[in-house]
Design a protein around this motif. Structure first.
Motif, mmCIF file in Angstrom:
data_model
loop_
_atom_site.group_PDB
_atom_site.id
_atom_site.type_symbol
_atom_site.label_atom_id
_atom_site.label_comp_id
_atom_site.label_asym_id
_atom_site.label_seq_id
_atom_site.Cartn_x
_atom_site.Cartn_y
_atom_site.Cartn_z
ATOM 1 N N GLU A 737 38.742 12.930 69.962
ATOM 2 C CA GLU A 737 39.093 14.403 70.108
ATOM 3 C C GLU A 737 38.496 14.753 71.489
ATOM 4 O O GLU A 737 37.467 14.385 71.938
ATOM 5 C CB GLU A 737 38.665 15.153 68.815
ATOM 6 C CG GLU A 737 39.191 14.845 67.789
ATOM 7 C CD GLU A 737 38.592 15.548 66.473
ATOM 8 O OE1 GLU A 737 37.599 16.245 66.718
ATOM 9 O OE2 GLU A 737 39.186 15.386 65.247
ATOM 10 N N TYR A 738 39.089 15.681 72.283
ATOM 11 C CA TYR A 738 38.392 16.190 73.403
ATOM 12 C C TYR A 738 36.880 16.861 73.202
ATOM 13 O O TYR A 738 36.768 17.540 72.381
ATOM 14 C CB TYR A 738 39.186 17.293 73.978
ATOM 15 C CG TYR A 738 40.541 16.811 74.601
ATOM 16 C CD1 TYR A 738 40.561 15.359 75.280
ATOM 17 C CD2 TYR A 738 41.827 17.290 74.372
ATOM 18 C CE1 TYR A 738 41.843 14.993 75.821
ATOM 19 C CE2 TYR A 738 43.111 16.759 74.940
ATOM 20 C CZ TYR A 738 42.792 15.530 75.543
ATOM 21 O OH TYR A 738 43.875 14.991 76.146
ATOM 22 N N GLU A 740 32.735 18.188 74.921
ATOM 23 C CA GLU A 740 32.017 18.396 76.003
ATOM 24 C C GLU A 740 30.828 17.770 75.994
ATOM 25 O O GLU A 740 30.278 17.161 74.735
ATOM 26 C CB GLU A 740 31.769 19.907 75.967
ATOM 27 C CG GLU A 740 33.181 20.536 76.121
ATOM 28 C CD GLU A 740 32.694 22.269 75.724
ATOM 29 O OE1 GLU A 740 31.625 22.445 75.686
ATOM 30 O OE2 GLU A 740 33.675 23.036 75.983
ATOM 31 N N ASP A 759 35.512 8.413 77.456
ATOM 32 C CA ASP A 759 36.477 8.713 76.569
ATOM 33 C C ASP A 759 36.694 10.171 76.140
ATOM 34 O O ASP A 759 35.377 10.509 75.575
ATOM 35 C CB ASP A 759 36.666 7.646 75.580
ATOM 36 C CG ASP A 759 36.552 6.100 76.106
ATOM 37 O OD1 ASP A 759 37.776 5.708 76.153
ATOM 38 O OD2 ASP A 759 35.689 5.817 76.367
ATOM 39 N N GLY A 760 37.528 10.946 76.120
ATOM 40 C CA GLY A 760 37.974 12.182 75.460
ATOM 41 C C GLY A 760 37.047 13.391 75.941
ATOM 42 O O GLY A 760 36.665 14.301 75.512
ATOM 43 N N VAL A 762 36.104 16.249 78.421
ATOM 44 C CA VAL A 762 36.948 17.026 79.237
ATOM 45 C C VAL A 762 36.201 17.931 79.946
ATOM 46 O O VAL A 762 36.385 18.636 80.890
ATOM 47 C CB VAL A 762 37.849 17.859 78.639
ATOM 48 C CG1 VAL A 762 39.172 16.899 78.131
ATOM 49 C CG2 VAL A 762 37.244 18.646 77.353
ATOM 50 N N TRP A 783 40.528 8.993 82.374
ATOM 51 C CA TRP A 783 41.625 9.927 82.661
ATOM 52 C C TRP A 783 41.431 11.168 82.014
ATOM 53 O O TRP A 783 42.285 12.115 82.446
ATOM 54 C CB TRP A 783 42.918 9.272 81.676
ATOM 55 C CG TRP A 783 43.298 7.917 82.412
ATOM 56 C CD1 TRP A 783 43.079 6.602 81.954
ATOM 57 C CD2 TRP A 783 43.904 7.769 83.754
ATOM 58 N NE1 TRP A 783 43.333 5.759 82.720
ATOM 59 C CE2 TRP A 783 43.988 5.986 83.834
ATOM 60 C CE3 TRP A 783 44.132 8.530 84.822
ATOM 61 C CZ2 TRP A 783 44.423 5.869 85.059
ATOM 62 C CZ3 TRP A 783 44.528 7.926 85.866
ATOM 63 C CH2 TRP A 783 44.973 6.398 85.899
ATOM 64 N N ASP A 784 40.540 11.428 81.043
ATOM 65 C CA ASP A 784 40.471 12.986 80.474
ATOM 66 C C ASP A 784 39.620 13.795 81.431
ATOM 67 O O ASP A 784 39.628 14.943 81.211
ATOM 68 C CB ASP A 784 39.724 12.686 79.095
ATOM 69 C CG ASP A 784 40.679 11.952 78.358
ATOM 70 O OD1 ASP A 784 41.779 12.062 78.058
ATOM 71 O OD2 ASP A 784 40.002 11.223 77.429
ATOM 72 N N MET A 785 38.938 13.235 82.406
ATOM 73 C CA MET A 785 37.979 13.998 83.220
ATOM 74 C C MET A 785 38.394 14.303 84.411
ATOM 75 O O MET A 785 39.159 13.426 85.281
ATOM 76 C CB MET A 785 36.347 13.302 83.466
ATOM 77 C CG MET A 785 35.567 14.027 84.176
ATOM 78 S SD MET A 785 35.095 15.568 83.644
ATOM 79 C CE MET A 785 34.158 15.060 82.144
ATOM 80 N N LYS A 786 38.507 15.652 84.800
ATOM 81 C CA LYS A 786 39.128 15.998 86.080
ATOM 82 C C LYS A 786 38.366 15.663 87.389
ATOM 83 O O LYS A 786 38.737 15.543 88.313
ATOM 84 C CB LYS A 786 39.526 17.737 86.012
ATOM 85 C CG LYS A 786 40.807 17.834 84.847
ATOM 86 C CD LYS A 786 40.934 19.152 84.739
ATOM 87 C CE LYS A 786 42.244 19.662 83.745
ATOM 88 N NZ LYS A 786 42.633 21.112 83.715
ATOM 89 N N CYS A 806 41.109 6.089 88.246
ATOM 90 C CA CYS A 806 40.803 7.289 87.773
ATOM 91 C C CYS A 806 41.956 8.160 88.251
ATOM 92 O O CYS A 806 42.582 7.945 89.371
ATOM 93 C CB CYS A 806 39.550 7.878 88.189
ATOM 94 S SG CYS A 806 38.156 6.795 87.095
ATOM 95 N N LYS A 807 42.057 9.482 87.683
ATOM 96 C CA LYS A 807 43.031 10.514 88.301
ATOM 97 C C LYS A 807 42.491 10.928 89.732
ATOM 98 O O LYS A 807 41.316 11.121 90.016
ATOM 99 C CB LYS A 807 43.188 11.697 87.102
ATOM 100 C CG LYS A 807 41.833 12.372 87.071
ATOM 101 C CD LYS A 807 42.239 13.493 85.950
ATOM 102 C CE LYS A 807 42.881 13.020 84.936
ATOM 103 N NZ LYS A 807 43.373 14.424 84.151
#
Length: 835
Positions: A737-738, A740, A759-760, A762, A783-786, A806-807
């Motif tokens: 689950e996303y 913090e 992981d997860g 955001v 992949w979940d972190m901008k 990574c993105k």
């Protein structure tokens, strides 16, 4: 030096006998052994100050006497360990004879030492040394200066002009004089950014298949391959077929000592760059930087320093080795030392090679006595070896080369300082450091290795062989105590008869199948992790002198699984099992409870997860001396278990579950392991999918690795509160689950290295106060972190960020941090991006 090493080993054996007090006849033997131990210890103290005179007078005689005394003591140790119930009168007589012969040989050494003592007026020195511990002046590892480059700016520009700014594939491989195609192909695959074949899987494919894999992975891609230190045209012929010519700007850079190799490889003369020797100014600049860093040389040393630099002949290797000598004054003043070095490296030698060799030999001759055996031990390893530091230090400990000091009673800590001293003297090269800054892999320059081998042979310290015939010659000469075997042919059988050999180290090339047969019961070290020993399970209990063993765990050596008979070895310190084949180990390897009773065992290491059976039916057990436990599976950290494992420092634990029994997962008392410094936990398929880690960790952890452990980000305070944590790695932590992460100020106060897949996660809010000592951040498949929090970029200690797969937005944020760091004057900051 060999005298000193032999007496160290003898001291270790005597100490072990005294610890086996229940086996010693107190009326006949104990008093003799105590007296013997005192004499040997006193002799060691004397040698630390008078070794030069020893070698010039009676070195060979004392060395032989020390070896003979060691032989008698080892025989005695074998006898008392093998006959612990009843001794016959004849057995007692044989024991007494061995002990008396050892005393006779030590008395000879004692008499020779007393002659030197009385003739040299050494009473005051010896009295002061006898009543205090030897000074351990090993320094910590200083590497930043060693990374400086002097005098090659033009060379670097020329080489850059030959190459391009961007390549899809970059790889570096060292070939050297003795090249092996398979190792080269495997090395290239490991150097690629995305190796197509996992390293452990490469043993299952042939050399031809590896060659094909390399070729396929280079086809259509723009590559830069550095082939370092190539010696023969045959080596180039073996390699050139794997490089496709797609006319796309790919480049191959060869380094060689022989210009005709470059010509043979097809390069035009305009693309051959000839390295020049350093001139006098560049030599002096390099020497100063190696010794003083960013400081300056004292004026009174400048003149003699320039003379020393000039006499190094412009060779960087000799300059950095001499710099190491100039930083080790011993009992001399700084001026006396520099004058002494200058006299010993005059430029009278007829060739640069002879001058270089003389300087390198001088660097060995001037080593403190305590470091010489440690350095010569490197002679056992093959050319271009990447030497595992942890293994090397364990071998030093087992050999008895290390002595506890007031500064540290832990021998491994002493070994780390000795290793750092050899690095600072430029005798060893740093190949890899861990995230905590500790040395992990070291190597040695081949010219220094040649000196090392020569000295080891001269002093009958080590012999390395590559054929059974050469090995038999070494045994028949009955001189060498240590043997390095380099097995290069399939199905070789190595026979080790009863001889003077005490240590055997095996080195095999990948996919080489070798076997051995050993009848030397006095063996103390056997490092053969890839070599099969038929009937190992039946024979091993007879080798009671073993202190270190690394063995191949397969159907031939251990047909019934892990041998419980190994627990009969009373002196074993390090036990390493290496699964080399499948078979009986298809199911979980079970290590019997008898190992809990081994009195000296400190390191229990397996390359596959194993089940360590808990001795629930044998009553009370004392505290175990175990310091390392890898990779134990599904271990239950109950209150009783952690009381036994109170000395554990390093733990790797794996949790696999095939049932739904939640009780199998028991880490309730893990936090009570107060001495634990390194912990790695791998958890797969927990019985309850909703389970998460909310257990406390041992308070003194320095390094924590969590792999596939379900660890929610809201529980990070559990980790952040660890006051000594320096390294944290969290990969694939199964947060679905996303989430913090809002760090709390006052936590992670010592954290230097953080690696995670996030992981997860955001949202990550972080200011520089949250990670005040962070030096390195490594993110993989995050992949979940901008983006990386901007506060991370404000941390003054930050030196490095690495992003793997990574993105793009995360990469962009890292590049902004790089710009800010450089704008603030931190030009040492590095960013590495792998896409």
């Amino acid at each position: 030096m060999a005298v000193y090493a032999a007496l160290l080993s003898l001291t270790r054996s005597l100490h072990q006998i005294l610890n086996l007090e229940k086996y010693i006849d107190p009326d006949l033997h104990k008093g003799k052994i105590v007296s013997l131990h005192e004499k040997v210890c006193f002799t060691l103290i004397f040698l630390e100050d008078y070794s030069d005179k020893l070698y010039s007078v009676v070195g060979d005689e004392i060395r032989r006497a020390a070896y003979e005394a060691q032989d008698f003591i080892d025989s005695y140790l074998c006898s008392i360990s093998a006959n612990i119930d009843e001794w016959s009168s004849s057995e007692k007589m044989a024991l007494d004879q061995d002990l008396n012969m050892a005393i006779e040989r030590v008395d000879f050494i004692w008499e020779e030492v007393m002659k030197m003592k009385n003739s040299d007026g050494a009473d005051d020195i010896l009295r002061s040394r006898t009543h205090s511990s030897p000074v351990d002046d090993s320094s910590t590892v200083q590497l930043t200066v060693g990374e400086m480059v002097v005098g090659f700016d033009d060379d670097l520009k020329s080489i850059k002009d030959y190459t391009m700014d961007h390549f899809d594939v970059c790889a570096w491989i060292t070939v050297s004089a003795e090249h092996n195609k398979r190792e080269i192909f495997s090395g290239l695959l490991r150097s690629f950014k995305k190796p197509p074949t996992h390293h452990n899987e490469q043993s299952d494919v042939s050399t031809a298949q590896l060659e094909k894999i390399v070729y396929q992975n280079l086809t259509g891609r723009r590559y830069l391959i550095v082939i370092d230190d190539i010696w023969t045209t045959k080596a180039w012929d073996d390699l050139k077929k794997i490089f496709p010519n797609d006319d796309n700007g790919s480049r191959i850079l060869l380094t060689t000592r022989l210009s005709d190799i470059a010509v043979y490889a097809g390069y035009s003369s305009t693309l051959i760059h000839q390295m020049k020797f350093l001139n006098e100014d560049q030599s002096w600049e390099l020497l100063q930087k190696r010794i003083f860093g960013q400081g300056s040389c004292p004026p009174q040393l400048v003149g003699i320093g320039k003379k020393i630099a000039r006499n190094c002949g412009g060779l960087p290797l000799t300059i950095v080795v001499v710099a190491g000598l100039l930083q080790s004054p011993g009992n001399m003043t700084e001026e006396e030392l520099w004058e002494n070095i200058s006299e010993n490296i005059s430029s009278k030698e007829s060739t640069i090679e002879m001058q270089c060799s003389k300087i390198l030999c001088l660097s060995y001759d001037r080593l403190p006595l305590r470091l010489k055996p440690c350095f010569l031990y490197i002679a056992a390893f093959p050319e271009d070896s990447q030497i595992d530091v942890s293994k090397l230090i364990k071998l030093w400990v087992a050999e008895g080369f290390l002595k506890p000091t007031d500064r540290s009673k832990c021998l491994e800590d002493v070994g780390e300082r000795y290793l750092g001293d050899l690095v600072n003297r430029s005798l060893l090269l740093v190949s890899k450091k861990g995230p905590d800054g500790k040395l992990e892999i070291v190597g040695i320059h081949d010219m220094l290795r040649d000196i090392c081998i020569t000295k080891a042979e001269e002093e009958m310290f080590f012999c390395h062989v590559s054929s059974q015939r050469n090995a038999l010659n070494a045994f028949s000469e009955n001189r060498h105590r240590r043997l390095g075997i380099h097995s290069t042919h399939n199905s070789q059988e190595w026979l080790i008869p009863d001889s003077s050999i005490r240590s055997v180290l095996f080195f095999t090339e990948m996919r080489i199948k070798s076997s051995l047969s050993i009848s030397c019961r006095r063996l103390s070290i056997l490092d053969a992790p890839e070599t099969t020993w038929p009937n190992f399970s039946d024979a091993i209990s007879m080798f009671v002198n073993l202190r270190y063993i690394a063995f191949a765990l397969n159907d031939i050596s251990c047909p019934h699984g892990f041998p419980a008979s190994i627990s009969k070895l009373p002196n074993l310190q390090t036990l390493i099992g290496n699964r080399t084949e499948h078979g009986f180990i298809e199911s979980l390897l079970k290590v019997p409870y008898e190992v809990w009773t081994m009195p000296k065992l400190r390191h229990l290491i397996m390359n596959v997860p194993f089940d360590l059976l808990y001795p629930s039916n044998v009553g009370f057990l004392p505290e175990s001396g175990l310091e390392t436990l890898e990779k134990v599976s599904n271990f239950k950290f109950t209150e009783e278990a952690v009381k036994i494992l109170v000395n554990l420092k390093k733990l790797k634990v794996v949790f696999y579950f095939e049932s739904d029994n939640v009780d199998d997962f028991n880490v309730d008392y893990l936090f009570r392991l107060k001495k634990l410094e390194e912990l790695e936990v791998f958890a797969s398929d927990l019985p309850d999918p909703s389970m998460t880690w909310n257990y406390k960790f041992p308070i003194n952890l320095r390094k924590l690795t969590l792999l596939e452990v379900p660890f929610p980000w809201e529980n990070m305070n559990i980790i952040g509160s660890l006051p000594k944590l320096e390294v944290l790695q969290m990969m694939n932590i199964k947060v679905f689950e996303y989430s913090e992460w809002l760090p709390v100020e006052g936590q992670f106060l010592q954290l230097k290295y953080f690696s995670s897949s996030l992981d997860g996660l955001v949202k990550w809010e972080a200011e520089k106060e949250h990670f005040p000592c962070l030096e390195s951040l490594s993110l993989e498949c995050a992949w979940d972190m901008k983006e990386i929090p901007s506060g991370i970029g404000e941390i003054d200690s930050l030196q490095f960020i690495e992003l793997k797969y990574c993105k793009e937005s995360l990469v962009d944020s890292a590049r902004r941090i790089q710009e800010e760091q450089h704008e603030n004057g931190n030009y040492a900051f590095q960013l590495r991006v792998i896409v």
